[in-house]
Design a protein around this motif. Structure first.
Motif, PDB file in Angstrom:
ATOM      1  N   MET A  15       0.848  -1.183   0.000  1.00  0.00           N
ATOM      2  CA  MET A  15       0.000   0.000   0.000  1.00  0.00           C
ATOM      3  C   MET A  15       0.893   1.246   0.000  1.00  0.00           C
ATOM      4  SD  MET A  15      -2.895   1.025   2.811  1.00  0.00           S
ATOM      5  CE  MET A  15      -4.423   0.922   1.957  1.00  0.00           C
ATOM      6  N   PRO A  16       0.639   2.221  -0.904  1.00  0.00           N
ATOM      7  CA  PRO A  16       1.482   3.408  -0.975  1.00  0.00           C
ATOM      8  C   PRO A  16       1.290   4.319   0.233  1.00  0.00           C
ATOM      9  CG  PRO A  16      -0.373   3.601  -2.492  1.00  0.00           C
ATOM     10  CD  PRO A  16      -0.422   2.224  -1.904  1.00  0.00           C
ATOM     11  N   GLU A  17       2.367   5.038   0.585  1.00  0.00           N
ATOM     12  CA  GLU A  17       2.270   5.996   1.681  1.00  0.00           C
ATOM     13  C   GLU A  17       1.407   7.172   1.248  1.00  0.00           C
ATOM     14  OE1 GLU A  17       5.765   7.244   3.754  1.00  0.00           O
ATOM     15  OE2 GLU A  17       6.832   5.454   3.091  1.00  0.00           O
ATOM     16  N   THR A  18       0.775   7.813   2.219  1.00  0.00           N
ATOM     17  CA  THR A  18      -0.020   8.985   1.912  1.00  0.00           C
ATOM     18  C   THR A  18       0.657  10.215   2.484  1.00  0.00           C
ATOM     19  OG1 THR A  18      -1.340   8.860   3.929  1.00  0.00           O
ATOM     20  CG2 THR A  18      -2.150   7.627   2.019  1.00  0.00           C
ATOM     21  N   CYS A  19       0.262  11.373   1.984  1.00  0.00           N
ATOM     22  CA  CYS A  19       0.823  12.634   2.488  1.00  0.00           C
ATOM     23  C   CYS A  19       0.384  12.890   3.923  1.00  0.00           C
ATOM     24  CB  CYS A  19       0.372  13.796   1.610  1.00  0.00           C
ATOM     25  SG  CYS A  19       1.182  13.823   0.012  1.00  0.00           S
ATOM     26  N   VAL A  20      -0.811  12.398   4.253  1.00  0.00           N
ATOM     27  CA  VAL A  20      -1.345  12.613   5.598  1.00  0.00           C
ATOM     28  C   VAL A  20      -1.772  11.258   6.156  1.00  0.00           C
ATOM     29  CG1 VAL A  20      -2.994  13.896   6.996  1.00  0.00           C
ATOM     30  CG2 VAL A  20      -2.199  14.871   4.841  1.00  0.00           C
ATOM     31  N   PRO A  21      -0.836  10.542   6.793  1.00  0.00           N
ATOM     32  CA  PRO A  21      -1.170   9.225   7.338  1.00  0.00           C
ATOM     33  C   PRO A  21      -2.259   9.320   8.408  1.00  0.00           C
ATOM     34  CG  PRO A  21       1.210   9.613   7.372  1.00  0.00           C
ATOM     35  CD  PRO A  21       0.556  10.909   7.017  1.00  0.00           C
ATOM     36  N   THR A  22      -3.009   8.264   8.557  1.00  0.00           N
ATOM     37  CA  THR A  22      -4.056   8.206   9.566  1.00  0.00           C
ATOM     38  C   THR A  22      -3.464   8.472  10.943  1.00  0.00           C
ATOM     39  OG1 THR A  22      -5.216   6.557   8.232  1.00  0.00           O
ATOM     40  CG2 THR A  22      -5.873   6.749  10.540  1.00  0.00           C
ATOM     41  N   GLY A  23      -4.137   9.317  11.688  1.00  0.00           N
ATOM     42  CA  GLY A  23      -3.709   9.623  13.043  1.00  0.00           C
ATOM     43  C   GLY A  23      -2.679  10.739  13.158  1.00  0.00           C
ATOM     44  N   VAL A  24      -2.242  11.264  12.034  1.00  0.00           N
ATOM     45  CA  VAL A  24      -1.266  12.354  12.043  1.00  0.00           C
ATOM     46  C   VAL A  24      -1.980  13.645  11.668  1.00  0.00           C
ATOM     47  CG1 VAL A  24       0.861  13.246  11.004  1.00  0.00           C
ATOM     48  CG2 VAL A  24       0.617  10.801  11.423  1.00  0.00           C
ATOM     49  N   LYS A  25      -1.745  14.695  12.440  1.00  0.00           N
ATOM     50  CA  LYS A  25      -2.379  15.978  12.149  1.00  0.00           C
ATOM     51  C   LYS A  25      -1.789  16.553  10.866  1.00  0.00           C
ATOM     52  CE  LYS A  25      -3.321  17.060  16.932  1.00  0.00           C
ATOM     53  NZ  LYS A  25      -3.022  17.925  18.070  1.00  0.00           N
ATOM     54  N   LEU A  26      -2.644  17.143  10.039  1.00  0.00           N
ATOM     55  CA  LEU A  26      -2.223  17.716   8.767  1.00  0.00           C
ATOM     56  C   LEU A  26      -1.054  18.673   8.945  1.00  0.00           C
ATOM     57  CD1 LEU A  26      -2.657  18.135   5.722  1.00  0.00           C
ATOM     58  CD2 LEU A  26      -4.284  19.940   6.300  1.00  0.00           C
ATOM     59  N   LYS A  27      -1.101  19.511   9.987  1.00  0.00           N
ATOM     60  CA  LYS A  27      -0.044  20.506  10.199  1.00  0.00           C
ATOM     61  C   LYS A  27       1.310  19.867  10.492  1.00  0.00           C
ATOM     62  CE  LYS A  27      -0.787  21.387  15.139  1.00  0.00           C
ATOM     63  NZ  LYS A  27       0.521  20.951  15.614  1.00  0.00           N
ATOM     64  N   ASP A  28       1.315  18.602  10.870  1.00  0.00           N
ATOM     65  CA  ASP A  28       2.553  17.898  11.201  1.00  0.00           C
ATOM     66  C   ASP A  28       3.124  17.109  10.023  1.00  0.00           C
ATOM     67  OD1 ASP A  28       2.376  18.883  13.807  1.00  0.00           O
ATOM     68  OD2 ASP A  28       1.259  17.135  14.514  1.00  0.00           O
ATOM     69  N   THR A  29       2.634  17.379   8.824  1.00  0.00           N
ATOM     70  CA  THR A  29       3.099  16.655   7.639  1.00  0.00           C
ATOM     71  C   THR A  29       3.766  17.622   6.663  1.00  0.00           C
ATOM     72  OG1 THR A  29       1.053  16.992   6.391  1.00  0.00           O
ATOM     73  CG2 THR A  29       1.156  15.048   7.835  1.00  0.00           C
ATOM     74  N   GLY A  30       4.502  17.072   5.723  1.00  0.00           N
ATOM     75  CA  GLY A  30       5.096  17.891   4.673  1.00  0.00           C
ATOM     76  C   GLY A  30       4.039  18.598   3.846  1.00  0.00           C
ATOM     77  N   PHE A  31       2.933  17.910   3.611  1.00  0.00           N
ATOM     78  CA  PHE A  31       1.819  18.495   2.865  1.00  0.00           C
ATOM     79  C   PHE A  31       1.262  19.704   3.614  1.00  0.00           C
ATOM     80  CE2 PHE A  31      -2.764  18.401   1.618  1.00  0.00           C
ATOM     81  CZ  PHE A  31      -2.597  18.685   0.276  1.00  0.00           C
ATOM     82  N   GLY A  32       1.054  19.547   4.898  1.00  0.00           N
ATOM     83  CA  GLY A  32       0.553  20.648   5.717  1.00  0.00           C
ATOM     84  C   GLY A  32       1.525  21.810   5.766  1.00  0.00           C
ATOM     85  N   TYR A  33       2.812  21.504   5.836  1.00  0.00           N
ATOM     86  CA  TYR A  33       3.828  22.552   5.844  1.00  0.00           C
ATOM     87  C   TYR A  33       3.787  23.348   4.540  1.00  0.00           C
ATOM     88  CZ  TYR A  33       8.308  24.901   5.852  1.00  0.00           C
ATOM     89  OH  TYR A  33       9.293  25.852   5.772  1.00  0.00           O
ATOM     90  N   THR A  34       3.725  22.639   3.415  1.00  0.00           N
ATOM     91  CA  THR A  34       3.675  23.311   2.114  1.00  0.00           C
ATOM     92  C   THR A  34       2.448  24.198   2.024  1.00  0.00           C
ATOM     93  OG1 THR A  34       4.810  21.442   1.101  1.00  0.00           O
ATOM     94  CG2 THR A  34       3.684  22.964  -0.389  1.00  0.00           C
ATOM     95  N   LEU A  35       1.298  23.679   2.449  1.00  0.00           N
ATOM     96  CA  LEU A  35       0.074  24.488   2.425  1.00  0.00           C
ATOM     97  C   LEU A  35       0.195  25.720   3.310  1.00  0.00           C
ATOM     98  CD1 LEU A  35      -2.785  21.827   2.484  1.00  0.00           C
ATOM     99  CD2 LEU A  35      -2.051  23.250   0.571  1.00  0.00           C
ATOM    100  N   SER A  36       0.888  25.597   4.437  1.00  0.00           N
ATOM    101  CA  SER A  36       1.034  26.748   5.329  1.00  0.00           C
ATOM    102  C   SER A  36       1.861  27.853   4.669  1.00  0.00           C
ATOM    103  CB  SER A  36       1.673  26.325   6.661  1.00  0.00           C
ATOM    104  OG  SER A  36       3.061  26.086   6.514  1.00  0.00           O
ATOM    105  N   LEU A  37       2.734  27.493   3.753  1.00  0.00           N
ATOM    106  CA  LEU A  37       3.565  28.486   3.076  1.00  0.00           C
ATOM    107  C   LEU A  37       2.870  29.132   1.884  1.00  0.00           C
ATOM    108  CD1 LEU A  37       7.071  26.764   2.994  1.00  0.00           C
ATOM    109  CD2 LEU A  37       6.195  28.408   4.658  1.00  0.00           C
ATOM    110  N   ILE A  38       2.118  28.350   1.123  1.00  0.00           N
ATOM    111  CA  ILE A  38       1.543  28.883  -0.119  1.00  0.00           C
ATOM    112  C   ILE A  38       0.022  28.933  -0.117  1.00  0.00           C
ATOM    113  CG2 ILE A  38       3.540  28.237  -1.508  1.00  0.00           C
ATOM    114  CD1 ILE A  38       1.852  25.874  -2.583  1.00  0.00           C
ATOM    115  N   GLY A  39      -0.604  28.533   0.990  1.00  0.00           N
ATOM    116  CA  GLY A  39      -2.054  28.545   1.060  1.00  0.00           C
ATOM    117  C   GLY A  39      -2.602  29.955   1.127  1.00  0.00           C
ATOM    118  N   GLY A  40      -3.873  30.076   0.933  1.00  0.00           N
ATOM    119  CA  GLY A  40      -4.515  31.383   0.965  1.00  0.00           C
ATOM    120  C   GLY A  40      -4.865  31.849  -0.431  1.00  0.00           C
ATOM    121  N   LYS A  41      -5.498  32.984  -0.479  1.00  0.00           N
ATOM    122  CA  LYS A  41      -6.047  33.479  -1.742  1.00  0.00           C
ATOM    123  C   LYS A  41      -4.992  34.031  -2.699  1.00  0.00           C
ATOM    124  CE  LYS A  41      -9.722  36.478  -3.441  1.00  0.00           C
ATOM    125  NZ  LYS A  41     -10.816  37.365  -3.059  1.00  0.00           N
TER     126      LYS A  41
END
Length: 117
Positions: free
Chosen positions: A1-27
């Motif tokens: 089974m492939p790894e996911t960007c946001v594994p079960t039980g891990v907060k989004l903000k604690d992932t690489g995906f969450g980090y990237t969104l925190s930098l470039i997210g918003g309007k």
């Protein structure tokens, strides 16, 4: 089974995906980065005209955040009137292929979504 960007039980903000969104997210952050990638170097007023719908205050805040995150470079020239230019940093440039892929995805899928409306 492939790894996911946001594994079960891990907060989004604690992932690489969450980090990237925190930098470039918003309007506006991705739009600002797009215009910087297109123009290489751009001044504040020109950037505001390119975006069109952004207030002075919001653009100032977004640029400060992008600079604090080392995604853009602010260059101030000691002259009267003051001259300030913005460009992408190496770190910011490394995000452009991701933004390009998002653009390509949108081009491929926009027609599909418009047909279903």
């Amino acid at each position: 089974m492939p790894e996911t960007c946001v594994p079960t039980g891990v907060k989004l903000k604690d992932t690489g995906f969450g980090y990237t969104l925190s930098l470039i997210g918003g309007k506006y952050k991705m739009i600002i980065m797009y215009w910087l990638s297109e123009n290489k170097v751009i001044r504040f007023n020109e950037l505001q005209r390119c975006i069109g719908t952004i207030s002075f205050k919001t653009l100032s805040l977004m640029l400060k955040e992008l600079e604090a995150d080392d995604l853009i470079i602010r260059t101030e020239f000691p002259q009267v009137p003051p001259k300030v230019e913005y460009s992408l940093s190496e770190r910011g440039l490394s995000l452009i292929p991701i933004l390009d892929m998002m653009c390509e995805w949108g081009e491929k899928n926009a027609d599909l979504d418009l047909d279903t409306i």
